[in-house]
Design an enzyme around this catalytic site. Structure first.
Site: not given
Ligand code: AMP
Ligand code: ZN
Length: 136
Positions: A101, A103
């Site tokens: 992922h 941010h």
């Protein structure tokens, strides 16, 4: 390509509800539950890749293009003054969820948030040695 016990697989594929701010065939982008700043979002591929090394290059490209688009939206809609784009790759780097992922953290003047490190003070020789280690 989902992983049985991966919470981000479940969120990215809609099995667990999330505050989604963007979705397409490849990605879901959600609000982080413990945000560093207002609008802190996580760009999640729908397929499971545990880290950046696993992520196919085409998806990596698309993730950056998406971050650019959503970063601009944060500036426009939330009046952010800038944003940090971060990816913690590996436990030593602070990764806690092992589904790749990124941010996307909108930043605001005077938000007093710290996304910092203690600056080192290497000598010129030390920098040269590191340069050699990496390049050679
Ligand atoms: P990292 O340390 O880079 O692996 O980041 C994991 C991030 O996921 C942290 O910022 C957490 O606050 C966030 N997080 C963990 N579980 C959830 C969840 N169920 N929904 C939204 N964000 C989450
Ligand atoms: Zn996963």
């Amino acid at each position: 390509m989902k992983e049985e016990n991966c919470i981000f697989c479940k969120i990215a594929n809609g099995e667990i509800p999330s505050k989604t701010i963007y979705e397409d065939e490849e990605f879901r982008v959600i609000l982080d539950l413990a945000p560093a700043a207002k609008g802190h979002a996580l760009i999640l591929p729908k397929n499971h890749y545990s880290n950046l090394f696993q992520l196919p290059e085409e998806k990596a490209k698309n993730a950056i293009v998406l971050a650019k688009k959503l970063g601009a939206r944060m500036v426009e809609k939330l009046n952010a003054d800038g944003f940090n784009l971060m990816q913690n790759n590996g436990e030593a780097a602070g990764q806690t969820v092992f589904h790749f992922h990124m941010h996307l953290i909108p930043r605001y003047k005077d938000d007093n948030q710290k996304i910092n490190w203690e600056p080192g003070t290497p000598t010129g020789e030390e920098l040269e040695e590191i340069q050699k280690q990496i390049v050679e």
